[in-house]
Design a protein around this motif. Sequence first.
Motif, PDB file in Angstrom:
ATOM      1  N   GLN A   1      -9.796  -2.965  -0.121  1.00 55.82           N
ATOM      2  CA  GLN A   1      -9.210  -4.215  -0.592  1.00 55.82           C
ATOM      3  C   GLN A   1      -7.878  -3.959  -1.298  1.00 55.82           C
ATOM      4  N   THR A   2      -7.833  -2.911  -2.104  1.00 55.76           N
ATOM      5  CA  THR A   2      -6.595  -2.561  -2.799  1.00 55.76           C
ATOM      6  C   THR A   2      -5.516  -2.192  -1.801  1.00 55.76           C
ATOM      7  N   GLN A   3      -5.872  -1.395  -0.809  1.00 50.53           N
ATOM      8  CA  GLN A   3      -4.907  -0.989   0.212  1.00 50.53           C
ATOM      9  C   GLN A   3      -4.419  -2.199   1.018  1.00 50.53           C
ATOM     10  N   LEU A   4      -5.342  -3.085   1.361  1.00 47.22           N
ATOM     11  CA  LEU A   4      -4.971  -4.275   2.117  1.00 47.22           C
ATOM     12  C   LEU A   4      -4.075  -5.206   1.298  1.00 47.22           C
ATOM     13  N   ALA A   5      -4.363  -5.346   0.021  1.00 45.75           N
ATOM     14  CA  ALA A   5      -3.524  -6.187  -0.838  1.00 45.75           C
ATOM     15  C   ALA A   5      -2.110  -5.613  -0.916  1.00 45.75           C
ATOM     16  N   HIS A   6      -2.012  -4.290  -1.002  1.00 42.77           N
ATOM     17  CA  HIS A   6      -0.700  -3.633  -1.033  1.00 42.77           C
ATOM     18  C   HIS A   6       0.041  -3.863   0.288  1.00 42.77           C
TER      19      HIS A   6
ATOM     20  N   GLU B   1     -13.834  -1.673  -2.088  1.00 50.20           N
ATOM     21  CA  GLU B   1     -12.848  -1.963  -3.133  1.00 50.20           C
ATOM     22  C   GLU B   1     -11.551  -1.203  -2.901  1.00 50.20           C
TER      23      GLU B   1
ATOM     24  N   LYS C   1      -0.423  -6.270   2.417  1.00 47.26           N
ATOM     25  CA  LYS C   1      -0.072  -7.681   2.512  1.00 47.26           C
ATOM     26  C   LYS C   1       1.194  -7.974   1.716  1.00 47.26           C
ATOM     27  N   ALA C   2       1.264  -7.453   0.495  1.00 49.78           N
ATOM     28  CA  ALA C   2       2.440  -7.679  -0.346  1.00 49.78           C
ATOM     29  C   ALA C   2       3.691  -7.118   0.311  1.00 49.78           C
TER      30      ALA C   2
END
Length: 134
Positions: free
Chosen positions: A93-98, A90, A100-101
């Motif tokens: 996932q948060t780091q990857l979403a950041h 999790e 990606k953004a």
Amino acid sequence: MNIGELAKLSGLAASRIRFYEAEGLISQVGRQANGYRRYAPQALQTLQLIQSAQQAGFTLQELKALMPTEGEHKREALIEGLERKVAQIEVMQTQLAHSKAQLLGVIEAVRAQPEGVPCSMGQKQVLASININP
């Protein structure tokens, strides 16, 4: 079964199987009179479990700590280890979403540069817009 059969069934190299054995991840190993390894049918299941767990992000050390020895039951330790891995996933996932953004923002910034402007002109602005810490 011998190591060649196990390697063929598991899709792993014999050297990888010997490595897992040396690491203590495979314990169902006997020796024949000629010294050849003899693996129990459960060894294939163990190898499949190791492969699946590694694909899920477990290290060999984590697996070793979670895998019970014969006759041992580590239910609570297994649940705790799995929950810990879920929490780590999790966070990733948060780091990857950041990330990606931020990359999508960089793409838009590059696209917003007028055609024909050298990349070096906007490079500092684009790089400055990237926030390293989520």
